[in-house]
Design an enzyme around this catalytic site. Structure first.
Site, PDB file in Angstrom:
ATOM      1  N   CYS A 193      -1.438  13.186 -14.369  1.00  0.00           N
ATOM      2  CA  CYS A 193      -0.359  12.232 -14.663  1.00  0.00           C
ATOM      3  C   CYS A 193      -0.936  10.842 -14.904  1.00  0.00           C
ATOM      4  CB  CYS A 193       0.686  12.230 -13.554  1.00  0.00           C
ATOM      5  SG  CYS A 193      -0.028  12.042 -11.939  1.00  0.00           S
ATOM      6  N   GLU A 246       1.350   7.048  -2.245  1.00  0.00           N
ATOM      7  CA  GLU A 246       0.537   7.978  -1.449  1.00  0.00           C
ATOM      8  C   GLU A 246      -0.864   7.408  -1.324  1.00  0.00           C
ATOM      9  OE1 GLU A 246       1.172  11.778  -3.648  1.00  0.00           O
ATOM     10  OE2 GLU A 246       2.166  12.372  -1.798  1.00  0.00           O
TER      11      GLU A 246
END
Ligand code: ADP
Length: 482
Positions: free
Chosen positions: A289, A463
């Site tokens: 991504c 994250e």
């Protein structure tokens, strides 16, 4: 059957036991380099997922009450064990996912690092305190584990995507139900086996593999005992999960799609730019991504850059990821190849020039030629959609203002890359980009110590880094009169 480099459990892991799916169903895991079957893993039904959540709920109170040092030691031991078996882990990953072995080795190091990083964070859980501004009372703010979490991971980084969620969840004191991608469950199962052997208490991590992702996760999403979902995958599925999260007002972390622009200014160093561009585009065979999806290049450097990139692309070696010298492995499946072909043809139909590649390679396996497109018009689909493969499209711009406008002209906002020799310009452009992450003069920026995540439709939450653990905590404020 191709033999696997390590013994991998293939059952569901529920309440500390490996057990088959209800009804005994299994699903094949195949090698994307030749389509051969590697193993069969349990194909969970919804009742198995509910059993996994039952186990997570049963373990939650005790796990939350463990000493931070105990949770830290477990994560640290798992980190050490993964690094001890790094080569086998890397080979396993290449078997099921296809990336070249060197990249799998890098992912093992990167993925294991989340366990080490969060083992260190587990004993640094803070909070804050102070005196009420009006005086006469003590204010204390303390983080608590959010509770049982559902973790849904994709196939492209089968170790790192699992550890990036498990590390902070366990460090914070949350129990988990992990659902890895159906295409690449083996590395994740092997990782959970490592945690089990490191002393993971019963029910703290439960794993369900399934071909029915939606049917299996739906009852958990609707269950008020679930307190959090952390998802990495497509924006399309992210939207579905966000809708499912609404009725129970479920906490969510969403790492969704990207459409990373790679900006090159005339003042960029050509060698640095070429290295960065090749990494940002072709790492993981373009299946990330964070992969550069659109190259926006200033007119003055465009011809020289195209010439250099053409030579680099000619030097890429397509083949099985375990073979010596291979730099481009297979794509994960035929749909992935079809998408690359479709977006390439669309760009050419709209006036782009195909400089290299553009074709799939004959099977077995799902191979796509590394592809270079120039003069890609802004209305080409590849400028708006993630190609998720080894296709490098170049669009030329004239002014910095135009570059920023093109870069931000997308519903996504995960990563951007920027090559320039002028750090004042770099700072100015970074300030205007609508993204969560920017790499300057480099092509890979993920790091366990950094907050990974996006803005706009690339997701919610972060994250990694000190921020990563906060996603698994909720704050409680107490006021005590003095
Ligand atoms: P990708 O395109 O990377 O495969 P997906 O979003 O399709 O991304 O899948 C990412 C993860 O989400 C996988 O584990 C997949 O099985 C799971 N998944 C797919 N659809 C759903 C759904 N409707 N509900 C829950 N999980 C899903």
């Amino acid at each position: 059957m191709t033999s696997l480099p390590i013994d991998v459990p293939t059952d569901l892991f529920i309440a500390g036991e490996w057990r088959p799916a209800t009804g005994g169903g299994t699903v094949a895991v195949t090698d994307p380099a030749d389509g051969s079957e590697l193993a069969r893993v349990a194909d969970a039904r919804p009742e198995d997922a509910v059993a996994a959540l039952d186990a997570a709920c049963a373990a939650q109170r005790e796990w939350a009450a463990t000493a931070p040092r105990e949770r830290s030691d477990l994560l640290r031991a798992a980190f050490e064990a993964i690094m001890d078996s790094a080569e086998e882990m890397a080979r396993l990953m290449t078997c099921e996912m296809g990336k070249p072995l060197a990249e799998s080795r890098a992912e093992v190091t990167y993925g294991a690092e989340f366990l080490r990083w969060f083992s260190e964070e587990a004993v640094r859980i803070g909070g804050r305190h102070g005196t009420r501004p009006e005086g006469g009372a003590d204010m204390v703010v303390r983080p608590y584990p959010v509770g049982p979490c559902l973790l849904i991971t994709p196939w492209n980084f089968p170790l790192a995507m699992a550890t990036r969620k498990l590390g902070p969840a366990l460090a914070a004191g949350c129990t988990t139900v992990l659902k890895p991608a159906t295409l690449t469950p083996l590395t994740t199962l092997a990782t959970v086996r490592v945690l089990e052997q490191a002393g993971l208490p019963r029910g703290v991590v439960n794993v369900v593999t399934t071909t029915s992702a939606s049917a299996v996760t739906k009852p958990l999403m609707a269950d008020p005992r679930l307190r959090k979902v952390s998802f990495t995958g497509s924006t399309e599925v992210g939207r579905i999960l966000l809708e499912q999260a609404a009725p129970t007002v479920l906490r969510t972390s969403m790492e969704l799609g990207g459409n990373a622009p790679f900006l090159v200014f005339d003042d960029a160093d050509l060698d640095t730019t070429v290295t960065a561009a090749m990494q940002a585009k072709f790492r993981n065979i373009g299946q990330a991504c964070t992969a550069a999806n659109r190259f926006l290049v200033q007119r003055g450097i465009a011809d020289a850059l195209v010439e250099r990139l053409t030579a680099e692309i000619d030097a890429l070696v397509v083949g099985r990821g375990t073979d010596e010298g291979v730099t481009i492995g297979p794509l994960v499946d035929d749909d992935a190849v079809a998408k690359c072909l479709e977006l390439t043809r669309d760009a050419v139909d709209r006036g782009a020039t195909l400089v290299r590649g553009g074709e799939a390679l004959d099977g077995p396996g799902h191979f796509m030629q590394p592809t270079l497109l120039t003069d890609v018009p802004a209305d080409a689909r590849i400028c708006a959609e993630e190609v998720f493969g080894p296709v490098l499209p170049i669009t030329v711009f004239d002014t910095e203002e135009e570059a920023v406008a093109l870069a931000n002209d997308t519903e996504f906002g995960l990563t951007s890359y920027l090559c320039t020799g002028d750090m004042v310009r770099a700072r100015r452009v970074v300030d205007q980009l609508e993204v969560g992450m920017v790499g300057i003069n480099l092509g890979v920026l993920s790091n366990a110590a950094a907050p990974f995540g996006g803005v706009k439709q690339s997701g919610l939450g972060r994250e990694g880094g000190a921020e990563g653990i906060a996603e698994y905590q909720s704050l409680r404020y107490t006021l005590t009169p003095l």
